[in-house]
Design a protein around this motif. Sequence first.
Motif, PDB file in Angstrom:
ATOM      1  N   LYS A  10      78.330  58.451   9.675  1.00 38.16           N
ATOM      2  CA  LYS A  10      78.071  59.580   8.580  1.00 38.16           C
ATOM      3  C   LYS A  10      78.744  60.773   9.171  1.00 38.16           C
ATOM      4  O   LYS A  10      79.624  61.693   8.202  1.00 38.16           O
ATOM      5  CB  LYS A  10      76.680  59.783   8.474  1.00 38.16           C
ATOM      6  CG  LYS A  10      75.955  58.585   7.749  1.00 38.16           C
ATOM      7  CD  LYS A  10      74.456  58.916   7.610  1.00 38.16           C
ATOM      8  CE  LYS A  10      73.853  57.632   6.971  1.00 38.16           C
ATOM      9  NZ  LYS A  10      72.288  58.042   7.094  1.00 38.16           N
ATOM     10  N   VAL A  11      79.063  61.149  10.594  1.00 35.67           N
ATOM     11  CA  VAL A  11      79.666  62.432  11.071  1.00 35.67           C
ATOM     12  C   VAL A  11      81.021  62.209  10.800  1.00 35.67           C
ATOM     13  O   VAL A  11      81.692  63.154  10.400  1.00 35.67           O
ATOM     14  CB  VAL A  11      79.156  62.781  12.569  1.00 35.67           C
ATOM     15  CG1 VAL A  11      79.846  63.763  12.961  1.00 35.67           C
ATOM     16  CG2 VAL A  11      77.466  62.689  12.659  1.00 35.67           C
ATOM     17  N   GLU A  12      81.562  61.095  11.133  1.00 37.67           N
ATOM     18  CA  GLU A  12      83.095  60.988  11.254  1.00 37.67           C
ATOM     19  C   GLU A  12      83.629  60.832   9.654  1.00 37.67           C
ATOM     20  O   GLU A  12      84.642  61.351   9.556  1.00 37.67           O
ATOM     21  CB  GLU A  12      83.403  59.316  11.868  1.00 37.67           C
ATOM     22  CG  GLU A  12      83.143  59.648  13.325  1.00 37.67           C
ATOM     23  CD  GLU A  12      83.617  58.498  14.173  1.00 37.67           C
ATOM     24  OE1 GLU A  12      83.589  57.318  13.312  1.00 37.67           O
ATOM     25  OE2 GLU A  12      83.678  58.299  15.518  1.00 37.67           O
ATOM     26  N   SER A  13      82.970  60.522   8.980  1.00 39.89           N
ATOM     27  CA  SER A  13      83.208  60.349   7.385  1.00 39.89           C
ATOM     28  C   SER A  13      83.419  61.833   6.725  1.00 39.89           C
ATOM     29  O   SER A  13      84.006  62.073   5.882  1.00 39.89           O
ATOM     30  CB  SER A  13      82.477  59.439   6.611  1.00 39.89           C
ATOM     31  OG  SER A  13      81.127  59.882   6.438  1.00 39.89           O
ATOM     32  N   ALA A  14      82.320  62.469   7.224  1.00 34.64           N
ATOM     33  CA  ALA A  14      82.180  64.141   6.916  1.00 34.64           C
ATOM     34  C   ALA A  14      83.283  64.633   7.416  1.00 34.64           C
ATOM     35  O   ALA A  14      83.854  65.864   6.730  1.00 34.64           O
ATOM     36  CB  ALA A  14      80.809  64.822   7.169  1.00 34.64           C
ATOM     37  N   ILE A  15      83.837  64.483   8.690  1.00 36.16           N
ATOM     38  CA  ILE A  15      84.734  65.174   9.289  1.00 36.16           C
ATOM     39  C   ILE A  15      86.044  64.827   8.414  1.00 36.16           C
ATOM     40  O   ILE A  15      86.921  65.495   8.242  1.00 36.16           O
ATOM     41  CB  ILE A  15      85.035  64.880  10.879  1.00 36.16           C
ATOM     42  CG1 ILE A  15      83.837  65.437  11.726  1.00 36.16           C
ATOM     43  CG2 ILE A  15      86.413  65.434  11.320  1.00 36.16           C
ATOM     44  CD1 ILE A  15      83.523  64.760  12.964  1.00 36.16           C
ATOM     45  N   GLU A  16      86.304  63.435   8.115  1.00 36.37           N
ATOM     46  CA  GLU A  16      87.316  63.174   7.178  1.00 36.37           C
ATOM     47  C   GLU A  16      87.711  63.703   6.104  1.00 36.37           C
ATOM     48  O   GLU A  16      88.795  64.076   5.939  1.00 36.37           O
ATOM     49  CB  GLU A  16      87.343  61.640   7.211  1.00 36.37           C
ATOM     50  CG  GLU A  16      87.764  60.860   8.489  1.00 36.37           C
ATOM     51  CD  GLU A  16      87.753  59.333   8.503  1.00 36.37           C
ATOM     52  OE1 GLU A  16      87.667  58.930   7.238  1.00 36.37           O
ATOM     53  OE2 GLU A  16      87.671  58.720   9.379  1.00 36.37           O
ATOM     54  N   THR A  17      86.322  64.062   5.329  1.00 36.81           N
ATOM     55  CA  THR A  17      86.510  64.638   4.194  1.00 36.81           C
ATOM     56  C   THR A  17      87.031  66.457   4.423  1.00 36.81           C
ATOM     57  O   THR A  17      87.493  66.920   3.341  1.00 36.81           O
ATOM     58  CB  THR A  17      85.268  64.598   3.261  1.00 36.81           C
ATOM     59  OG1 THR A  17      84.102  65.030   4.050  1.00 36.81           O
ATOM     60  CG2 THR A  17      85.148  63.036   3.166  1.00 36.81           C
ATOM     61  N   GLY A  18      86.770  66.775   5.602  1.00 40.77           N
ATOM     62  CA  GLY A  18      87.011  68.143   5.843  1.00 40.77           C
ATOM     63  C   GLY A  18      85.775  68.989   5.251  1.00 40.77           C
ATOM     64  O   GLY A  18      86.080  70.377   5.403  1.00 40.77           O
ATOM     65  N   ASN A  19      84.602  68.596   4.976  1.00 42.73           N
ATOM     66  CA  ASN A  19      83.499  69.359   4.801  1.00 42.73           C
ATOM     67  C   ASN A  19      82.760  69.649   5.952  1.00 42.73           C
ATOM     68  O   ASN A  19      81.984  68.888   6.446  1.00 42.73           O
ATOM     69  CB  ASN A  19      82.627  68.525   3.803  1.00 42.73           C
ATOM     70  CG  ASN A  19      81.388  69.634   3.162  1.00 42.73           C
ATOM     71  OD1 ASN A  19      81.285  70.468   3.768  1.00 42.73           O
ATOM     72  ND2 ASN A  19      80.925  69.059   2.058  1.00 42.73           N
ATOM     73  N   LYS A  20      83.057  70.949   6.473  1.00 49.26           N
ATOM     74  CA  LYS A  20      82.323  71.342   7.797  1.00 49.26           C
ATOM     75  C   LYS A  20      81.086  71.569   7.690  1.00 49.26           C
ATOM     76  O   LYS A  20      80.277  70.998   8.685  1.00 49.26           O
ATOM     77  CB  LYS A  20      83.107  72.631   8.045  1.00 49.26           C
ATOM     78  CG  LYS A  20      82.646  73.206   9.604  1.00 49.26           C
ATOM     79  CD  LYS A  20      83.335  74.315  10.056  1.00 49.26           C
ATOM     80  CE  LYS A  20      83.165  74.714  11.450  1.00 49.26           C
ATOM     81  NZ  LYS A  20      84.120  75.927  11.889  1.00 49.26           N
ATOM     82  N   ALA A  21      80.183  72.074   6.623  1.00 53.93           N
ATOM     83  CA  ALA A  21      78.834  72.190   6.528  1.00 53.93           C
ATOM     84  C   ALA A  21      78.060  70.643   6.459  1.00 53.93           C
ATOM     85  O   ALA A  21      77.099  70.574   7.176  1.00 53.93           O
ATOM     86  CB  ALA A  21      78.651  72.865   5.265  1.00 53.93           C
ATOM     87  N   GLU A  22      78.749  69.687   6.003  1.00 58.24           N
ATOM     88  CA  GLU A  22      78.060  68.464   5.699  1.00 58.24           C
ATOM     89  C   GLU A  22      78.477  67.773   7.119  1.00 58.24           C
ATOM     90  O   GLU A  22      77.578  66.945   7.432  1.00 58.24           O
ATOM     91  CB  GLU A  22      78.995  67.612   4.782  1.00 58.24           C
ATOM     92  CG  GLU A  22      78.483  66.433   4.494  1.00 58.24           C
ATOM     93  CD  GLU A  22      79.236  65.410   3.411  1.00 58.24           C
ATOM     94  OE1 GLU A  22      79.249  64.201   3.523  1.00 58.24           O
ATOM     95  OE2 GLU A  22      79.721  66.286   2.315  1.00 58.24           O
ATOM     96  N   ALA A  23      79.518  68.042   7.850  1.00 58.45           N
ATOM     97  CA  ALA A  23      79.637  67.484   9.034  1.00 58.45           C
ATOM     98  C   ALA A  23      78.795  67.863  10.087  1.00 58.45           C
ATOM     99  O   ALA A  23      78.088  67.328  10.841  1.00 58.45           O
ATOM    100  CB  ALA A  23      80.973  67.799   9.546  1.00 58.45           C
ATOM    101  N   ALA A  24      78.347  69.246  10.028  1.00 58.63           N
ATOM    102  CA  ALA A  24      77.413  69.770  10.771  1.00 58.63           C
ATOM    103  C   ALA A  24      75.996  69.277  10.772  1.00 58.63           C
ATOM    104  O   ALA A  24      75.127  69.036  11.789  1.00 58.63           O
ATOM    105  CB  ALA A  24      77.405  71.379  10.736  1.00 58.63           C
ATOM    106  N   GLU A  25      75.698  69.058   9.358  1.00 60.64           N
ATOM    107  CA  GLU A  25      74.289  68.573   9.022  1.00 60.64           C
ATOM    108  C   GLU A  25      74.350  67.119   9.564  1.00 60.64           C
ATOM    109  O   GLU A  25      73.091  66.697  10.118  1.00 60.64           O
ATOM    110  CB  GLU A  25      74.149  68.536   7.528  1.00 60.64           C
ATOM    111  CG  GLU A  25      73.883  69.866   7.001  1.00 60.64           C
ATOM    112  CD  GLU A  25      72.310  70.586   7.518  1.00 60.64           C
ATOM    113  OE1 GLU A  25      71.362  69.680   7.723  1.00 60.64           O
ATOM    114  OE2 GLU A  25      72.357  71.367   8.151  1.00 60.64           O
TER     115      GLU A  25
END
Length: 62
Positions: A10-25
Amino acid sequence: MSRIRTFVKKVESAIETGNKAEAAEAFKAAQPELMRGASKGVLHKNTVSRKLSRLSARIKAL
Protein backbone atom coordinates in the motif's frame (compact mmCIF):
# COMPACT_ATOMS: atom_id res chain seq x y z
CA MET A 1 4.05 -12.02 6.91
CA SER A 2 1.23 -11.68 4.38
CA ARG A 3 -0.28 -8.84 6.42
CA ILE A 4 3.07 -7.04 6.53
CA ARG A 5 3.54 -7.38 2.77
CA THR A 6 0.06 -5.94 2.18
CA PHE A 7 0.82 -2.84 4.24
CA VAL A 8 4.18 -2.34 2.50
CA LYS A 9 2.52 -2.70 -0.92
CA LYS A 10 0.00 0.00 0.00
CA VAL A 11 2.85 2.38 0.82
CA GLU A 12 4.72 1.53 -2.38
CA SER A 13 1.65 1.99 -4.57
CA ALA A 14 1.00 5.39 -2.97
CA ILE A 15 4.61 6.38 -3.66
CA GLU A 16 4.27 5.31 -7.30
CA THR A 17 1.19 7.49 -7.79
CA GLY A 18 3.15 10.43 -6.38
CA ASN A 19 0.61 11.26 -3.68
CA LYS A 20 2.76 12.27 -0.70
CA ALA A 21 -0.13 12.63 1.76
CA GLU A 22 -1.55 9.22 0.92
CA ALA A 23 1.91 7.66 1.11
CA ALA A 24 2.52 9.21 4.53
CA GLU A 25 -0.80 7.87 5.84
CA ALA A 26 -0.06 4.39 4.50
CA PHE A 27 3.42 4.57 6.06
CA LYS A 28 1.95 5.47 9.46
CA ALA A 29 -0.31 2.42 9.22
CA ALA A 30 2.52 0.13 8.09
CA GLN A 31 4.99 1.11 10.81
CA PRO A 32 3.29 -0.66 13.73
CA GLU A 33 2.63 -3.75 11.59
CA LEU A 34 6.31 -4.05 10.71
CA MET A 35 7.36 -3.50 14.32
CA ARG A 36 4.88 -6.15 15.44
CA GLY A 37 6.50 -8.56 12.98
CA ALA A 38 9.89 -7.81 14.52
CA SER A 39 8.65 -8.31 18.08
CA LYS A 40 6.98 -11.62 17.18
CA GLY A 41 10.17 -12.89 15.53
CA VAL A 42 8.75 -13.01 12.01
CA LEU A 43 11.32 -10.49 10.77
CA HIS A 44 14.66 -9.40 12.18
CA LYS A 45 14.66 -6.01 13.93
CA ASN A 46 17.34 -4.60 11.60
CA THR A 47 15.40 -5.74 8.52
CA VAL A 48 12.34 -3.86 9.72
CA SER A 49 14.42 -0.76 10.50
CA ARG A 50 15.99 -0.88 7.03
CA LYS A 51 12.63 -1.24 5.29
CA LEU A 52 11.11 1.63 7.28
CA SER A 53 14.11 3.84 6.61
CA ARG A 54 14.03 3.20 2.87
CA LEU A 55 10.28 3.76 2.62
CA SER A 56 10.58 6.97 4.64
CA ALA A 57 13.35 8.25 2.38
CA ARG A 58 11.26 7.52 -0.72
CA ILE A 59 8.30 9.41 0.75
CA LYS A 60 10.49 12.40 1.61
CA ALA A 61 11.84 12.44 -1.95
CA LEU A 62 8.33 12.95 -3.39
